[in-house]
Every structure is written in C-alpha cells, then in structure tokens.
Scaffold this active site. Structure first.
Site, PDB file in Angstrom:
ATOM      1  CD  GLU A   1     -11.566 -48.679   3.396  1.00 42.95           C
ATOM      2  OE1 GLU A   1     -11.430 -48.737   2.394  1.00 42.95           O
ATOM      3  OE2 GLU A   1     -10.920 -49.559   4.450  1.00 42.95           O
TER       4      GLU A   1
ATOM      5  CD  GLU B   1      -8.341 -54.246   2.104  1.00 37.04           C
ATOM      6  OE1 GLU B   1      -7.247 -54.740   1.499  1.00 37.04           O
ATOM      7  OE2 GLU B   1      -8.758 -53.308   1.781  1.00 37.04           O
TER       8      GLU B   1
ATOM      9  CG  ASP C   1     -11.944 -58.181   4.147  1.00 34.04           C
ATOM     10  OD1 ASP C   1     -11.785 -57.637   3.187  1.00 34.04           O
ATOM     11  OD2 ASP C   1     -11.615 -59.185   4.717  1.00 34.04           O
TER      12      ASP C   1
END
Length: 206
Positions: free
Chosen positions: A118, A13, A55
């Site tokens: 994720e 990120e 990200d």
C-alpha cells in the site's frame, strides 16, 4: 473465487503498534489463535492460493515488526500455510532509509514472499495548511520513492511479490480525502500528470 484469485490478504492489521494483538471481534469470539485458524481455513478453501499477512508500521515500529516475524515463524513451525507478508509502507519523506531497509530485510529473513502492499509517501509531515509542493519537496518525494524501490530490489528475487501503490493521483489519496490533509503523496499530481517521483520510481523497472 477458488482458482480465480492467485493471492489473498487473509489477515490485515492484527497487531497494535506495541506488538500486542488487537482486541478484535475475531479474537474475542475465537481466541488468540484465530490467526492460525484463518490461514488454515483459507488454505482449505483454495490450496493453490498464496496467503498473505498484511500490516502497516513495520518500518517504524520495532515492536510490531518483531510481533509479525514471531507470528509468521510460529505459523511456519506449526505447519500452518502462509506464503507471504505485506508491508503496507504508508511512510513519509523524512522517515529513516535505514529503518525501511532493515524492516524489509528482516521480513525477508522469514523466507516468505514480501509484498509492499500500500505504498504512498507523505510530504506534509507536520500537516501544515500553508504547506506547498516546492521543488525541494518534489525532489525529496522522488528520492524516497527511488530508495524504497531500490531497497525492495535488494531482496532475493524469488521473494519479490511486487509493489502496489495506494492511489494513483494526489487528488485520490486517502490522506487527502479521508484524513482531510493537504499532501502530495502519489506518483501523479491531481491532474494525473507524472511527477518527478514517477520517473525516479518507474524508470528502475523499465
């Protein structure tokens, strides 16, 4: 952990949604090229380990998607070791399938490994306290899981690193526990029973 770990998310990120580098402590102390240095140092620590950038939001923010691709291509051009990109894919049932597919294809255009890292899918997109897990919502969730799996499966097989789910059952979800929102984003319900989404998603891989 040299030789014990096969892959690392070296950097997580680093970008804002508008595509600019976050003003992190690393950037403040090491300068904007800390990204390259992080990958270089990680490679020196374990030359046989696969190194990833990870990200969120690349499936909905074109600015962030472009920034990630530009960064990756710049690292490759400079001979900085990077092997893959993690697309977190915290998405929701109403998100555009076209955008999801396009983002995966564009990330794959870098030639690197692609990891959906994720994955979870929100159902209560308006965060309504009165929301219910209706049959309509259940089917929409299952359809979205199936579509994402199918879109990922269209990538070149040599670039498919894998799909990692973010939590197992609904009661464990960070959306429920950390954001304190009513939702049903996982493949299993709060009793760890398989949902329709489990069948739509997992049967593609059995």
């Amino acid at each position: 952990f040299k030789s014990d770990i096969t892959s690392w998310d070296v950097l997580n990120e680093a970008f804002e949604d508008n595509g600019t580098l976050r003003n992190t402590l690393w950037r403040q102390k090491l300068g904007p090229d800390y990204v390259a240095r992080a990958f270089k140092y990680a490679n020196e620590a374990d030359p046989n380990c696969k190194l990833f950038y990870n990200d969120y939001g690349t499936e909905y923010s074109s600015a962030k998607l472009t920034a990630v691709i530009n960064m990756v291509n710049d690292l490759k051009r400079r001979g900085i070791p990077i092997h893959g990109i993690g697309s977190q894919m915290h998405t929701h049932i109403n998100h555009s399938n076209t955008m999801i597919n396009s983002s995966l294809q564009q990330l794959a255009s870098t030639g690197l490994l692609i990891h959906i890292s994720e994955l979870d899918i929100r159902t209560n997109t308006a965060n309504l306290p009165t929301a219910t897990y209706s049959p309509t919502v259940e089917k929409a969730l299952a359809d979205k899981y199936k579509y994402i799996a199918q879109a990922y499966g269209k990538l070149p097989s040599a670039q498919q690193f894998g799909i990692t789910l973010w939590n197992i059952g609904d009661a464990d979800s960070w959306i429920v526990l950390w954001l304190n929102q009513k939702d049903w984003p996982c493949l299993f319900n709060d009793k760890y029973e398989r949902k329709m989404a489990y069948n739509y998603f997992c049967l593609l891989y059995t």
